[in-house]
Design an enzyme around this catalytic site. Structure first.
Site, mmCIF file in Angstrom:
data_model
loop_
_atom_site.group_PDB
_atom_site.id
_atom_site.type_symbol
_atom_site.label_atom_id
_atom_site.label_comp_id
_atom_site.label_asym_id
_atom_site.label_seq_id
_atom_site.Cartn_x
_atom_site.Cartn_y
_atom_site.Cartn_z
ATOM 1 N N SER A 213 11.129 -123.301 -45.989
ATOM 2 C CA SER A 213 12.566 -123.305 -45.723
ATOM 3 C C SER A 213 13.183 -121.997 -46.163
ATOM 4 O O SER A 213 12.705 -121.356 -47.104
ATOM 5 C CB SER A 213 13.244 -124.464 -46.469
ATOM 6 O OG SER A 213 14.660 -124.377 -46.378
ATOM 7 N N TYR A 226 14.794 -129.112 -53.975
ATOM 8 C CA TYR A 226 14.222 -128.833 -52.649
ATOM 9 C C TYR A 226 13.736 -127.386 -52.577
ATOM 10 O O TYR A 226 12.624 -127.122 -52.098
ATOM 11 C CB TYR A 226 15.286 -129.101 -51.585
ATOM 12 C CG TYR A 226 14.823 -128.882 -50.166
ATOM 13 C CD1 TYR A 226 13.979 -129.790 -49.538
ATOM 14 C CD2 TYR A 226 15.256 -127.772 -49.434
ATOM 15 C CE1 TYR A 226 13.560 -129.594 -48.228
ATOM 16 C CE2 TYR A 226 14.855 -127.570 -48.127
ATOM 17 C CZ TYR A 226 14.005 -128.486 -47.520
ATOM 18 O OH TYR A 226 13.599 -128.290 -46.223
#
Length: 321
Positions: A213, A226
């Protein structure tokens, strides 16, 4: 034109289950389009997403659509895609099938409806797809998933570690132990053990592709756990690539920016949803198909001189790989 390419193009017209999208959908690729902020219970369902994401049509210069044009790049390949029931995973499954691969996807048991929709789109006069219902955090999940994929596909050449968990929290004090462990176990531990068991069935020319990501590079304050998990997956990608190069197995990653999938309303607040497009140079959400093309490239021989690398389909967000 070779017979393989002709076959791939024939499949492409059927596998998507989509007709000409028309004028009304051109706005999805326009910086002026505002996605309505919305909420879903985690992990989110694509059927409830408004508007629906685009999985097989790429933008034209006038903000319209054109069907992805396959060339048989993955003819005869076998791919396992975790989290392939919706969003980026579904788009990857569709494009892989269009390119001639047989696929297996994992999904959480309560996401069966989305998984069946993926199955329908992939199977329309095309290749093979196998559905594997599994919570990847469960004990022995990785080994069981790999065994089912091998049984269903007769082995495999491509592993896409795509399944992920995220829940936005404004401060570290708000991140519970349960949330932290769920994030790490889904996003980092599962890919580790899936890769470990998959490598026993892979040989020269095989590929592992991890979905990381942009958050691993920019560190959004509300995405702490995350970002940590995805940063770890970047390091895992590079290290495993260095280890497996001697076996002719390439390991790479894709780091999407803000992409319009069920992940957004399930994990991100309505306030953040409104600001996410502005973080990109293109001032819009990306569509799953715009990320899936990177997975095709990394799985095909087009990327034969790439390993340990990260591709960044993120709308122009500046990062340092």
């Amino acid at each position: 034109m070779s017979s393989a390419i002709e076959k791939a193009k024939e499949i492409a017209e059927k596998v998507t289950g989509q007709e000409n999208t028309g004028e009304g959908d051109k706005t999805k690729y326009s910086s002026s389009f505002q996605h309505p902020a919305q909420s879903q219970k985690h992990p989110g369902l694509e059927r409830d997403l408004d508007p629906r994401p685009v999985k097989a049509h790429l933008p034209t210069e006038d903000d319209g659509y054109q069907l992805y044009s396959p060339a048989g790049k993955l003819q005869g390949k076998r791919a396992l895609i975790t989290g392939g029931d919706s969003g980026i995973g579904r788009a990857v499954a569709i494009l892989y099938a269009m390119e001639g691969a047989s696929v297996a996807i994992t999904y959480l048991p309560d996401e069966l409806e989305d998984a069946l929709h993926t199955k329908t789109q992939v199977e329309k006069n095309s290749g093979t797809i196998h559905l594997i219902a599994k919570d990847l955090r469960s004990r022995n999940a990785a080994q069981e998933v790999i065994e089912q994929a091998v049984s269903g596909l007769g082995g495999f050449d491509i592993l896409v570690n795509n399944a992920a968990y995220e829940l936005e929290q404004e401060d570290i004090s708000n991140i519970s132990e349960e949330q932290y462990l769920c994030t790490i176990e889904t996003n980092l531990t599962a890919p580790f053990f899936l890769s470990k068991h998959a490598l026993r069935h892979m040989g020269k020319g095989s590929s592992i592709i991890n979905t990381v990501s942009v958050d691993a590079y920019v560190g959004p304050p509300s995405h702490l756990d995350y970002s940590v998990s995805k940063g770890g997956l970047v390091s895992f990608t590079r290290t495993l690539a260095n280890q497996q190069a001697r076996n002719g197995i390439r390991v790479n990653a894709v780091a999407p920016g803000p992409i319009w999938t069920p992940f957004i309303p399930a994990a991100v607040s309505k306030e953040s949803q409104k600001s996410l497009p502005d973080a990109t140079v293109m001032k819009r959400f990306g569509q799953p198909v715009e990320v899936a093309t990177s997975f095709v490239f990394l799985a095909a021989q087009d990327s034969s001189y790439m390993t340990g690398q990260v591709l960044h389909p993120n709308g122009g967000m500046a990062v340092v790989s």
